[in-house]
Design a protein around this motif. Structure first.
Motif, PDB file in Angstrom:
ATOM      1  N   ALA A 191       0.832  -1.209   0.000  1.00 51.39           N
ATOM      2  CA  ALA A 191       0.000   0.000   0.000  1.00 51.39           C
ATOM      3  C   ALA A 191       0.864   1.256   0.000  1.00 51.39           C
ATOM      4  O   ALA A 191       0.548   2.237  -0.674  1.00 51.39           O
ATOM      5  N   ALA A 192       1.986   1.216   0.752  1.00 49.17           N
ATOM      6  CA  ALA A 192       2.887   2.369   0.777  1.00 49.17           C
ATOM      7  C   ALA A 192       3.443   2.669  -0.607  1.00 49.17           C
ATOM      8  O   ALA A 192       3.596   3.838  -1.000  1.00 49.17           O
ATOM      9  N   VAL A 193       3.736   1.616  -1.378  1.00 50.88           N
ATOM     10  CA  VAL A 193       4.250   1.793  -2.743  1.00 50.88           C
ATOM     11  C   VAL A 193       3.156   2.338  -3.653  1.00 50.88           C
ATOM     12  O   VAL A 193       3.346   3.333  -4.372  1.00 50.88           O
ATOM     13  N   LEU A 194       1.985   1.693  -3.643  1.00 49.95           N
ATOM     14  CA  LEU A 194       0.916   2.072  -4.571  1.00 49.95           C
ATOM     15  C   LEU A 194       0.346   3.454  -4.273  1.00 49.95           C
ATOM     16  O   LEU A 194      -0.174   4.123  -5.160  1.00 49.95           O
ATOM     17  N   LEU A 216       1.457   8.959   4.123  1.00 53.09           N
ATOM     18  CA  LEU A 216       0.625   8.712   5.307  1.00 53.09           C
ATOM     19  C   LEU A 216      -0.735   8.130   4.933  1.00 53.09           C
ATOM     20  O   LEU A 216      -1.338   7.399   5.726  1.00 53.09           O
ATOM     21  N   PHE A 217      -1.223   8.432   3.726  1.00 51.81           N
ATOM     22  CA  PHE A 217      -2.487   7.850   3.275  1.00 51.81           C
ATOM     23  C   PHE A 217      -2.372   6.327   3.126  1.00 51.81           C
ATOM     24  O   PHE A 217      -3.379   5.619   3.177  1.00 51.81           O
ATOM     25  N   SER A 218      -1.140   5.860   2.952  1.00 52.46           N
ATOM     26  CA  SER A 218      -0.949   4.410   2.782  1.00 52.46           C
ATOM     27  C   SER A 218      -1.247   3.652   4.071  1.00 52.46           C
ATOM     28  O   SER A 218      -1.510   2.460   4.031  1.00 52.46           O
ATOM     29  N   PRO A 270       7.193  11.289   5.256  1.00 56.33           N
ATOM     30  CA  PRO A 270       6.303  12.246   5.906  1.00 56.33           C
ATOM     31  C   PRO A 270       7.065  13.185   6.848  1.00 56.33           C
ATOM     32  O   PRO A 270       6.465  14.008   7.530  1.00 56.33           O
ATOM     33  N   VAL A 271       8.383  13.008   6.923  1.00 58.45           N
ATOM     34  CA  VAL A 271       9.231  13.802   7.818  1.00 58.45           C
ATOM     35  C   VAL A 271      10.353  14.427   6.990  1.00 58.45           C
ATOM     36  O   VAL A 271      10.592  14.019   5.849  1.00 58.45           O
ATOM     37  N   PRO A 272      11.082  15.413   7.556  1.00 57.07           N
ATOM     38  CA  PRO A 272      12.155  16.063   6.784  1.00 57.07           C
ATOM     39  C   PRO A 272      13.288  15.095   6.448  1.00 57.07           C
ATOM     40  O   PRO A 272      13.477  14.070   7.105  1.00 57.07           O
ATOM     41  N   TYR A 273      14.056  15.448   5.422  1.00 59.52           N
ATOM     42  CA  TYR A 273      15.255  14.694   5.061  1.00 59.52           C
ATOM     43  C   TYR A 273      16.448  15.263   5.824  1.00 59.52           C
ATOM     44  O   TYR A 273      16.528  16.474   6.070  1.00 59.52           O
ATOM     45  N   THR A 296       7.219   2.943   5.530  1.00 57.94           N
ATOM     46  CA  THR A 296       7.340   4.397   5.612  1.00 57.94           C
ATOM     47  C   THR A 296       8.641   4.789   6.287  1.00 57.94           C
ATOM     48  O   THR A 296       9.341   5.700   5.839  1.00 57.94           O
ATOM     49  N   GLN A 297       8.976   4.097   7.366  1.00 60.99           N
ATOM     50  CA  GLN A 297      10.222   4.429   8.060  1.00 60.99           C
ATOM     51  C   GLN A 297      11.447   4.011   7.251  1.00 60.99           C
ATOM     52  O   GLN A 297      12.409   4.774   7.145  1.00 60.99           O
ATOM     53  N   ASP A 298      11.411   2.825   6.664  1.00 61.04           N
ATOM     54  CA  ASP A 298      12.576   2.330   5.919  1.00 61.04           C
ATOM     55  C   ASP A 298      12.785   3.081   4.608  1.00 61.04           C
ATOM     56  O   ASP A 298      13.916   3.197   4.137  1.00 61.04           O
ATOM     57  N   GLY A 299      11.688   3.550   3.994  1.00 60.84           N
ATOM     58  CA  GLY A 299      11.801   4.228   2.713  1.00 60.84           C
ATOM     59  C   GLY A 299      11.992   3.286   1.543  1.00 60.84           C
ATOM     60  O   GLY A 299      12.291   3.728   0.433  1.00 60.84           O
TER      61      GLY A 299
END
Length: 456
Positions: A71-74, A163-165, A226-229, A348-351
């Protein structure tokens, strides 16, 4: 407050252990452990709802976790326009074929009485449908996977904030749970466990081999955050000033401007990593708190009391007019949806999305160990189990290496026994997991924080 005394003591000890990691090792390591503890806590809450509330054995946890990652990918990846032009029409046609087959099967089930002819007709329809779908999709799949396969080779997603994922992950996992539940929930407990484990393997196998969907084993990297780089923070003047102010005493001890600037640059780099991880901590902690409130509300609601009654005695609950199958299906969907959220949080955390990292035979049982150790039927216990087991999983090799160095300090570095023990340190965590489970089952079989029925 007295009834939560054990909870406060247990969580205080856990907090002290994480703080000790920050003090003696690194605050970056401590916050990383905390973040994965929070993700594990979400998974254990999902498993606890199914097992602790309803007595359902679900060994397909990694399948729902993988769907959350998908879901995070799509959701977050931008659509690959060239891939859509190459084979998007064929994929959409297959989607319509699937919908048509489902509607026809539903029509047959609804309008024809149960018989061998009906069963054979549905089976024939499914087999012929799968063949037709594969024939229709094959040219499109080949065309999609041929579009710049080193970087893309898949359709991409919707290009929305990641975050929608988390919501989409819950929907994906809940949808799969509905299908599985309709088929498998009538099975006996041990057969249900085997069925869910095999379905989990099937889901992960599909994600590995269908490259048009999410690149398969080629992995999807560079997902939106969803957070800064870190690099943006390191180049932001406000963040540099913030770090300089925090570490002003340390910087003032250095007289050389060059050395002071080098130290400041080092501190900014370290602090940027820590700041990003703390941002994730805030997001994950918010999810855990919201889910804890939700699960506590349903646990002590009339519906929750009914589920525990079904868990304790299905025959009696069925005799009282409760639809056991329907309630089992509902709680199966809720628990799986929560696990799907955890899967999306992890990616999301791993990217990055790595289907080969989802190993049901290994990590599914780690989640179950968390629930058993923490205390099934108790949401605080399930969360604590996630913290305890993940902490031990990460820290046990470090502690094992310390013990090996301590007891073999008199031996030379080339000693075969010493070399063998040092090389075996990564496997020390399995020994720790086994000992932890044995101790809990022997001395506290209901878990660290056992289930408590609060009369309201």
């Amino acid at each position: 407050m007295r009834q939560y005394k054990d909870v406060i003591i247990a969580y205080s000890i856990m907090l002290i252990l994480i703080l000790a990691v920050g003090i003696f090792q690194s605050w970056n390591i401590a916050v990383s452990i905390l973040n994965f503890c929070l993700i594990s806590a979400v998974m254990t809450m999902g498993a606890n709802i199914q097992w602790g509330y309803a007595g359902l054995i679900n060994f397909g946890i990694m399948g729902y976790t993988a769907l959350g990652g998908l879901a995070a990918v799509l959701i977050s990846v931008d659509p690959i326009q060239d891939a859509w032009r190459a084979g998007g029409f064929d994929i959409l046609m297959c989607l319509w074929l699937i919908i048509a087959i489902v509607l026809v099967i539903k029509f047959i089930v609804k309008n024809f009485q149960k018989s061998k002819l009906r069963s054979y007709s549905i089976a024939a329809l499914i087999v012929s449908g799968i063949i037709l779908i594969r024939v229709t999709a094959e040219p499109g799949i080949e065309a999609i996977e041929a579009v710049n396969p080193s970087k893309t080779g898949f359709l991409g997603g919707f290009g929305l904030p990641i975050l929608f994922s988390w919501i989409a992950g819950a929907i994906f996992a809940g949808g799969l749970a509905f299908i599985i539940g309709k088929v498998a929930l009538g099975l006996r407990a041990d057969y249900l466990a085997i069925a869910t484990l095999l379905i989990s393997e099937i889901v992960i196998a599909i994600l590995k081999h269908e490259e048009w969907l999410a690149r398969g084993v080629k992995n999807v990297t560079g997902l939106k955050r969803p957070v800064p780089y870190e690099i943006d923070l390191q180049n932001s003047q406000w963040f540099i000033n913030f770090v300089e102010k925090i570490h002003s005493e340390k910087l003032n001890l250095i007289n050389s401007i060059t050395q002071k600037q080098e130290l400041l640059n080092k501190l900014v780099i370290e602090s940027s990593t820590l700041f990003v991880k703390l941002c994730y901590t805030g997001l994950f902690l918010s999810v855990v708190i919201l889910l804890l409130i939700f699960t506590q509300k349903i646990l002590y609601s009339p519906w929750g009391r009914m589920m525990r009654a079904i868990r304790d005695n299905e025959v009696a609950a069925n005799a009282m007019g409760k639809n056991v199958v329907k309630q089992h299906l509902l709680i199966f969907i809720i628990g799986s949806a929560i696990v799907g959220i955890a899967g999306a949080m992890m990616v999301t955390q791993d990217g990055l999305f790595t289907p080969s990292a989802y190993r049901p035979m290994r990590f599914t049982f780690l989640i179950w160990v968390m629930v058993i150790v923490g205390g099934s039927g108790n949401n605080f216990g399930a969360i604590l189990g996630g913290f305890v087991i993940w902490f031990l999983w990460v820290e046990s090799p470090i502690f094992g290496l310390f013990l090996v160095n301590l007891f073999t300090s008199h031996l030379p570095e080339t000693n075969e026994l010493k070399v063998h023990l040092i090389n075996s340190v990564p496997y020390f965590r399995f020994l720790v997991m086994g000992v932890a489970v044995l101790l809990i089952l022997r001395y506290r079989p209901q878990g660290i924080l056992p289930e408590k029925i609060i009369k309201q």
